[in-house]
Design a protein around this motif. Structure first.
Motif, PDB file in Angstrom:
ATOM      1  N   ASN A 121       0.819  -1.206   0.000  1.00  0.00           N
ATOM      2  CA  ASN A 121       0.000   0.000   0.000  1.00  0.00           C
ATOM      3  C   ASN A 121       0.858   1.264   0.000  1.00  0.00           C
ATOM      4  N   ALA A 122       1.978   1.233   0.681  1.00  0.00           N
ATOM      5  CA  ALA A 122       2.888   2.378   0.660  1.00  0.00           C
ATOM      6  C   ALA A 122       3.423   2.599  -0.751  1.00  0.00           C
ATOM      7  N   GLU A 123       3.780   1.531  -1.426  1.00  0.00           N
ATOM      8  CA  GLU A 123       4.305   1.669  -2.790  1.00  0.00           C
ATOM      9  C   GLU A 123       3.221   2.182  -3.739  1.00  0.00           C
ATOM     10  N   ARG A 124       2.001   1.687  -3.596  1.00  0.00           N
ATOM     11  CA  ARG A 124       0.896   2.167  -4.446  1.00  0.00           C
ATOM     12  C   ARG A 124       0.623   3.643  -4.191  1.00  0.00           C
ATOM     13  N   LEU A 125       0.615   4.050  -2.926  1.00  0.00           N
ATOM     14  CA  LEU A 125       0.383   5.453  -2.599  1.00  0.00           C
ATOM     15  C   LEU A 125       1.526   6.319  -3.139  1.00  0.00           C
ATOM     16  N   ALA A 126       2.757   5.895  -2.930  1.00  0.00           N
ATOM     17  CA  ALA A 126       3.903   6.670  -3.425  1.00  0.00           C
ATOM     18  C   ALA A 126       3.864   6.789  -4.951  1.00  0.00           C
ATOM     19  N   ALA A 127       3.496   5.711  -5.629  1.00  0.00           N
ATOM     20  CA  ALA A 127       3.389   5.750  -7.096  1.00  0.00           C
ATOM     21  C   ALA A 127       2.306   6.742  -7.521  1.00  0.00           C
ATOM     22  N   GLU A 128       1.203   6.774  -6.795  1.00  0.00           N
ATOM     23  CA  GLU A 128       0.141   7.740  -7.097  1.00  0.00           C
ATOM     24  C   GLU A 128       0.641   9.164  -6.864  1.00  0.00           C
ATOM     25  N   LEU A 129       1.375   9.386  -5.796  1.00  0.00           N
ATOM     26  CA  LEU A 129       1.935  10.711  -5.526  1.00  0.00           C
ATOM     27  C   LEU A 129       2.936  11.115  -6.603  1.00  0.00           C
ATOM     28  N   ASP A 130       3.673  10.147  -7.133  1.00  0.00           N
ATOM     29  CA  ASP A 130       4.613  10.429  -8.222  1.00  0.00           C
ATOM     30  C   ASP A 130       3.905  10.940  -9.477  1.00  0.00           C
ATOM     31  N   GLU A 131       2.628  10.600  -9.618  1.00  0.00           N
ATOM     32  CA  GLU A 131       1.845  11.012 -10.790  1.00  0.00           C
ATOM     33  C   GLU A 131       1.263  12.418 -10.668  1.00  0.00           C
ATOM     34  N   VAL A 132       1.335  13.008  -9.495  1.00  0.00           N
ATOM     35  CA  VAL A 132       0.739  14.326  -9.284  1.00  0.00           C
ATOM     36  C   VAL A 132       1.585  15.382 -10.000  1.00  0.00           C
ATOM     37  N   GLY A 133       0.944  16.129 -10.899  1.00  0.00           N
ATOM     38  CA  GLY A 133       1.626  17.195 -11.626  1.00  0.00           C
ATOM     39  C   GLY A 133       1.757  18.454 -10.787  1.00  0.00           C
ATOM     40  N   ALA A 134       2.622  19.339 -11.222  1.00  0.00           N
ATOM     41  CA  ALA A 134       2.899  20.570 -10.474  1.00  0.00           C
ATOM     42  C   ALA A 134       1.634  21.376 -10.181  1.00  0.00           C
ATOM     43  N   ASP A 135       0.706  21.428 -11.116  1.00  0.00           N
ATOM     44  CA  ASP A 135      -0.527  22.197 -10.912  1.00  0.00           C
ATOM     45  C   ASP A 135      -1.587  21.438 -10.130  1.00  0.00           C
ATOM     46  N   ASP A 136      -1.402  20.135  -9.969  1.00  0.00           N
ATOM     47  CA  ASP A 136      -2.417  19.308  -9.311  1.00  0.00           C
ATOM     48  C   ASP A 136      -2.421  19.426  -7.792  1.00  0.00           C
ATOM     49  N   TRP A 137      -1.330  19.879  -7.197  1.00  0.00           N
ATOM     50  CA  TRP A 137      -1.228  19.931  -5.738  1.00  0.00           C
ATOM     51  C   TRP A 137      -2.282  20.851  -5.124  1.00  0.00           C
ATOM     52  N   ARG A 138      -2.808  21.792  -5.927  1.00  0.00           N
ATOM     53  CA  ARG A 138      -3.814  22.735  -5.430  1.00  0.00           C
ATOM     54  C   ARG A 138      -5.246  22.238  -5.636  1.00  0.00           C
ATOM     55  N   ARG A 139      -5.411  21.093  -6.314  1.00  0.00           N
ATOM     56  CA  ARG A 139      -6.761  20.551  -6.532  1.00  0.00           C
ATOM     57  C   ARG A 139      -7.395  20.246  -5.178  1.00  0.00           C
ATOM     58  N   THR A 140      -8.716  20.370  -5.113  1.00  0.00           N
ATOM     59  CA  THR A 140      -9.392  20.218  -3.820  1.00  0.00           C
ATOM     60  C   THR A 140     -10.451  19.128  -3.853  1.00  0.00           C
ATOM     61  N   ALA A 141     -10.825  18.706  -2.654  1.00  0.00           N
ATOM     62  CA  ALA A 141     -11.924  17.758  -2.449  1.00  0.00           C
ATOM     63  C   ALA A 141     -12.651  18.186  -1.186  1.00  0.00           C
ATOM     64  N   GLU A 142     -13.885  17.742  -1.086  1.00  0.00           N
ATOM     65  CA  GLU A 142     -14.694  18.009   0.101  1.00  0.00           C
ATOM     66  C   GLU A 142     -14.719  16.753   0.964  1.00  0.00           C
ATOM     67  N   PHE A 143     -14.396  16.920   2.241  1.00  0.00           N
ATOM     68  CA  PHE A 143     -14.376  15.829   3.212  1.00  0.00           C
ATOM     69  C   PHE A 143     -15.408  16.131   4.295  1.00  0.00           C
ATOM     70  N   PRO A 144     -15.737  15.170   5.139  1.00  0.00           N
ATOM     71  CA  PRO A 144     -16.690  15.444   6.224  1.00  0.00           C
ATOM     72  C   PRO A 144     -16.264  16.615   7.113  1.00  0.00           C
ATOM     73  N   TRP A 145     -14.985  16.898   7.196  1.00  0.00           N
ATOM     74  CA  TRP A 145     -14.463  17.966   8.045  1.00  0.00           C
ATOM     75  C   TRP A 145     -14.149  19.243   7.264  1.00  0.00           C
ATOM     76  N   GLY A 146     -14.464  19.264   5.950  1.00  0.00           N
ATOM     77  CA  GLY A 146     -14.262  20.482   5.164  1.00  0.00           C
ATOM     78  C   GLY A 146     -13.419  20.247   3.922  1.00  0.00           C
ATOM     79  N   GLU A 147     -13.161  21.324   3.206  1.00  0.00           N
ATOM     80  CA  GLU A 147     -12.380  21.257   1.970  1.00  0.00           C
ATOM     81  C   GLU A 147     -10.884  21.187   2.288  1.00  0.00           C
TER      82      GLU A 147
END
Length: 176
Positions: A121-147
């Motif tokens: 699971n750590a490797e899968r998560l790290a691989a997903e993080l490796d795919e995040v582009g420079a502009d993607d870090w600011r993308r947002t989601a809504e969670f039960p505790w807020g954005e």
């Protein structure tokens, strides 16, 4: 969570974690948990299996339970990061840790299986993080505790590993 968050319990400063460091940190946790939780040799175990399962008190998880939680949380964060990267402002639910621990019977799981799952699971998560582009870090989601933005959630994942590694150290010292 606001910018500049420092965990009052473990001391992790979110601002100290750069985007590129998130995957590196996540990849470091399996070996660090392994060193604490798993006996090196089953015949000459330096850490008996029972010690990893022992709770210091009824309200504190065992070292094995904390490790299984981190394995599960990394699996959950893989999906969160992927969804935030590819969907526009997704609404994301989150599991209750104590309920998940009871349902999955964390303390009854085989430590080797838990550590293997943590590694995968750590490797899968790290691989997903490796795919995040420079502009993607600011993308947002809504969670039960807020954005939250993607960088904050990546830092949350790093925090989970860091914080619970400290918990494992503390629990193992208390149950010697």
């Amino acid at each position: 969570m606001s910018k500049g968050y420092v965990c009052p319990e473990c001391g992790l400063d979110y601002e100290s974690i750069s985007p590129k460091d998130t995957a590196v940190a996540i990849r470091s946790y399996p070996r660090r948990f392994q060193a604490l939780v798993a006996p090196i040799d089953r015949e000459q175990a330096t850490r008996p299996d029972a010690q990893s399962r022992r709770r210091p008190d009824p309200h504190t998880w065992s070292a094995l339970e904390y490790t299984a939680h981190v394995a599960d949380i990394f699996d959950t964060f893989t999906d969160i990061i992927r969804r935030m990267r590819v969907e526009d402002r997704p609404s994301i639910d989150f599991f209750h840790p104590d309920e998940r621990a009871a349902e999955a019977r964390y303390n009854e799981q085989d430590p080797d299986d838990v550590l293997r799952r943590l590694q995968e699971n750590a490797e899968r998560l790290a691989a997903e993080l490796d795919e995040v582009g420079a502009d993607d870090w600011r993308r947002t989601a809504e969670f039960p505790w807020g954005e939250r933005d993607l960088l904050t959630m990546a830092r949350n994942a790093v925090h989970e590993g860091h914080h619970h590694l400290r918990d494992v150290e503390r629990v193992l010292a208390a149950v010697k």
